[in-house]
Design an enzyme around this catalytic site. Sequence first.
Site, PDB file in Angstrom:
ATOM      1  N   ASN A  12       0.866  -1.181   0.000  1.00 33.70           N
ATOM      2  CA  ASN A  12       0.000   0.000   0.000  1.00 33.70           C
ATOM      3  C   ASN A  12       0.900   1.228   0.000  1.00 33.70           C
ATOM      4  OD1 ASN A  12      -1.845   2.012   0.435  1.00 33.70           O
ATOM      5  ND2 ASN A  12      -2.347   1.417   2.548  1.00 33.70           N
ATOM      6  N   LYS A  14       0.113   4.312  -0.380  1.00 38.12           N
ATOM      7  CA  LYS A  14      -0.524   5.536   0.132  1.00 38.12           C
ATOM      8  C   LYS A  14      -0.204   6.706  -0.820  1.00 38.12           C
ATOM      9  CE  LYS A  14      -0.191   3.381   4.606  1.00 38.12           C
ATOM     10  NZ  LYS A  14      -0.139   3.481   6.050  1.00 38.12           N
ATOM     11  N   HIS A 100      -9.599   1.181   4.548  1.00 38.38           N
ATOM     12  CA  HIS A 100      -8.335   1.431   5.254  1.00 38.38           C
ATOM     13  C   HIS A 100      -8.569   2.409   6.397  1.00 38.38           C
ATOM     14  CE1 HIS A 100      -4.276   2.711   6.155  1.00 38.38           C
ATOM     15  NE2 HIS A 100      -3.895   1.573   5.610  1.00 38.38           N
ATOM     16  N   GLU A 102      -6.972   4.852   7.430  1.00 39.74           N
ATOM     17  CA  GLU A 102      -6.772   6.273   7.097  1.00 39.74           C
ATOM     18  C   GLU A 102      -7.988   6.832   6.358  1.00 39.74           C
ATOM     19  OE1 GLU A 102      -2.984   5.755   5.186  1.00 39.74           O
ATOM     20  OE2 GLU A 102      -2.130   5.171   7.110  1.00 39.74           O
ATOM     21  N   GLU A 169      -5.861  -4.911  10.175  1.00 39.16           N
ATOM     22  CA  GLU A 169      -4.821  -3.904  10.409  1.00 39.16           C
ATOM     23  C   GLU A 169      -5.110  -3.161  11.707  1.00 39.16           C
ATOM     24  OE1 GLU A 169      -2.638  -2.715   6.545  1.00 39.16           O
ATOM     25  OE2 GLU A 169      -4.294  -1.351   6.867  1.00 39.16           O
ATOM     26  N   GLY A 175       2.146   2.208  10.685  1.00 38.51           N
ATOM     27  CA  GLY A 175       3.107   3.297  10.580  1.00 38.51           C
ATOM     28  C   GLY A 175       3.790   3.653  11.895  1.00 38.51           C
ATOM     29  N   SER A 215       3.049  -2.166  10.237  1.00 39.28           N
ATOM     30  CA  SER A 215       4.491  -2.265  10.494  1.00 39.28           C
ATOM     31  C   SER A 215       5.079  -3.636  10.159  1.00 39.28           C
ATOM     32  CB  SER A 215       4.806  -1.871  11.945  1.00 39.28           C
ATOM     33  OG  SER A 215       4.438  -0.515  12.162  1.00 39.28           O
TER      34      SER A 215
END
Length: 256
Positions: A12, A14, A100, A102, A169, A175, A215
Amino acid sequence: MNPTRGILIAGNWKMNHDQAATRAFAQALKSGLSKSMSEKVQALVFPPMLSLEVAKREFAGTRVRVGAQNVHFEEKGAYTGEVSGGMLKEIGITTTLVGHSERRQYFGETDASVKKRAESHLAQGFEVVLCYGETRAEREAGQTEKVLERQLREGLPSEWNARLVLAYEPVWAIGTGLTASPEQAEEAHAFSRKFLVSRYGAENAARTKILYGGSVTPENVHGLLSQPNVDGGLVGGASLKPEGFLALLNSAGSFF
Ligand code: PGA
């Protein structure tokens, strides 16, 4: 991992890698991709929208699939700023990413809109990678299973589809460098698999891949993939460099 389901390594990107960087990534990756990579290991990248066409062209003739990070559920209409599945199919995109954290956190996506997107994309013939996972506060409050249960109950498509892939996730691991331990990942994945059995039946549940994301690195991916219900990785930071992505694929390949 499970030998029947195989392993999917998805990158991904991003909002990283413009067209020039995408071209450079693809060229470096292609020169390192092993022709003998097991059919059981699948590779997928999610570049940003404007890099999709370049990625598609560069990866033509390889086994690397290309997916889009954000696709609307309607096929056309007055949705300023959005992109439809049909527009992406026109340039050969096979896969969409949905839910996701985000997108949920910054762009107001909800379990209900995740379900709408997933059902629409599957009906249009896409493979759909559907993300879910608890926040740190939810985990610390002992709410992990309750949250996962709600996200799956309300976010998963009503009908099972062979092109549906899940990606667990945990938000606290994205991250942050704080990867879930293989045992924590397995616990959530086994819980999710049980939910899939209740929703879609044992046979369909057993055929559905559940990726882990948060991560993931070339160093920790082997331990995660060693778990029976972890069928791959959705990888952000560590997927951005071709050598990192190759190392992830090679680690997955060592199981076959
Ligand atoms: P990360 O991101 O690997 O950088 O933690 C994963 C993701 O957000 O999909």
